[in-house]
Design an enzyme around this catalytic site. Structure first.
Site, PDB file in Angstrom:
ATOM      1  N   GLU A 196      55.449  -1.110  -6.265  1.00  0.00           N
ATOM      2  CA  GLU A 196      55.175  -1.964  -7.553  1.00  0.00           C
ATOM      3  C   GLU A 196      56.744  -2.081  -7.902  1.00  0.00           C
ATOM      4  OE1 GLU A 196      52.154  -2.708 -11.009  1.00  0.00           O
ATOM      5  OE2 GLU A 196      52.819  -0.560 -10.438  1.00  0.00           O
TER       6      GLU A 196
ATOM      7  N   GLU B  58      44.363   5.403  -9.943  1.00  0.00           N
ATOM      8  CA  GLU B  58      44.780   4.434  -9.201  1.00  0.00           C
ATOM      9  C   GLU B  58      46.203   4.931  -8.589  1.00  0.00           C
ATOM     10  OE1 GLU B  58      45.559   1.021 -11.840  1.00  0.00           O
ATOM     11  OE2 GLU B  58      47.603   0.740 -10.595  1.00  0.00           O
TER      12      GLU B  58
END
Length: 404
Positions: free
Chosen positions: A139, A134
């Site tokens: 974020e 990932e």
């Protein structure tokens, strides 16, 4: 007499090695054509949202293309939610997967932010996390002053040796931890109101055998090679300068071993096992309501606190290269108004695995739009249930028959 043609050929080869060819652009009225909508509750990070399917996201105005041609996905900010309901939101995933040798550019005008808000721009390599890897490109949670980047892998991938030209601060070095190997952005205006006030910016990710490299530019600093590209042209990354996160493969992480072809994902969740953790939420957002609890003081209510919880996206472009791509070697520069991430809760500190979290409410509640009396427009929901739903219905029917 042969020197000039040879030099010209050599220059052409070198130029080609720096160029990436466009394979997909997501933009304008067709932006959503090549994405899948999640259509379920957030069972990944235990956020207090229900990610709508495509039909409901469009009909409820949580996914659309606005008047200037930018795609928007957002959290419901106009309907009341009562405990223990979840608030509607959106998560989308590209239908295509992109292999090593890819480059992704995300032009964003607005990123969701605010107390309880947890937006992410990321990629995922397959259904079994984290075996396919990932990449967290953008974020952040709550009122964090800047973006945090990360890789998530199985055991064996590290970010121990930070390159001298990485602009961000390495926070966690083991990519197999719950937080991943994280890098905090030190440049200003990569998140929150600052990002929006500057007209947004651009994030880019180079997914290469030599490593994974993530750049961020606030709108005034976007390179000309990006501003001058269009929906058909190739792009040269040789003048991009130093990346914010530089995950070198050599001796630390074999990219082709830990990362399979990646699908791009954008989502917005609320609270959950990062934004909602008391040690992360309370220091900056504890005065948001009367209880000091993320769900109670934010998700429950009329939704007006989520006016800034939306992505606005002029375009996302995916590229590929057929040759050897350049590894970023540009010298670092002095960051003006460097962000101080040392005192803010959340950066690189989430080490609690999901298996250790006690979920107090993991049931799939009806979408708030379908609950009579909550201020939403009433309509009859479609009967869409998985095996578990039909199993529960069967039990109710059997019990009712026995009572007759």
């Amino acid at each position: 007499m042969q020197l000039f043609p040879t030099a010209a050929i050599l220059y052409g080869v070198l130029s080609l090695s720096r160029a990436y060819d466009l394979v997909r652009e997501y933009s304008g009225i067709t932006f959503f054509d090549d994405w899948d909508f999640f259509g379920s509750w957030d069972n990944l990070t235990l956020g207090d949202v229900y990610w709508l399917d495509e039909s409901d996201a469009f009909s409820q105005g949580l996914a659309y293309v606005n008047s200037v041609g930018n795609a928007v996905i957002k959290v419901d900010n106009i309907h009341s939610v009562q405990s223990p309901q979840k608030r509607n939101s959106v998560r989308i995933t590209t239908k295509d997967s992109y292999a090593v040798g890819s480059l992704w550019i995300f032009d964003l005008v607005h990123i969701p932010y605010g107390c309880s808000v947890w937006p992410a721009v990321w990629s995922l390599g397959g259904p079994t996390w984290p075996e396919g890897g990932e990449i967290d490109i953008m974020e952040a949670v709550n009122l964090m002053p800047s973006n945090q980047m990360a890789l998530h892998t199985t055991t064996g991938c590290f970010h121990n040796n930070t390159p001298p030209n990485q602009l961000g601060a390495t926070l966690v070095t083991d990519c197999s931890t719950a937080a991943g190997c994280t890098v905090g952005e030190l440049q200003p205006n990569s998140y929150g109101s600052g990002f929006a006030d500057m007209g947004g910016g651009v994030f880019a990710t180079q997914f290469d055998v030599a490593g994974i490299f993530i750049w961020f530019w606030s709108r005034p600093n976007v390179p000309s090679s990006i501003n001058q590209t269009n929906s058909t042209s190739s792009i040269d990354i040789s003048q991009w300068g130093p990346p914010s996160a530089s995950y070198l493969a050599a001796g630390q992480c074999n990219i082709t071993e830990f990362f399979t072809p990646q699908q791009l994902i954008l989502d917005i969740t609320l609270c959950g096992n990062w934004a909602g953790l008391p040690e992360v939420y309370f220091p900056s957002c504890g005065n948001q309501g009367s209880t000091g609890i993320c769900y109670n003081d934010n998700v429950v209510g009329d939704g007006s606190n989520y006016d800034d919880a939306y992505f606005e996206i002029p375009y996302i472009r995916a590229y590929t290269t057929g040759g050897v791509a350049p590894t970023p070697t540009a010298s670092p520069f002095e960051i003006v108004s460097k962000v101080d991430i040392s005192t803010y809760p959340g950066y690189g500190s989430v080490t609690i695995p999901m298996s250790a979290i006690t979920a107090t409410d993991t049931l799939l509640h009806p979408s708030p739009m379908f609950v009579p009396g909550n201020g939403a427009s009433a309509r009859v929901p479609r009967l869409e249930m998985g095996c578990a739903g039909w199993w529960l219905v069967s039990i109710v029917v059997i019990m009712f028959i026995r009572l007759l």
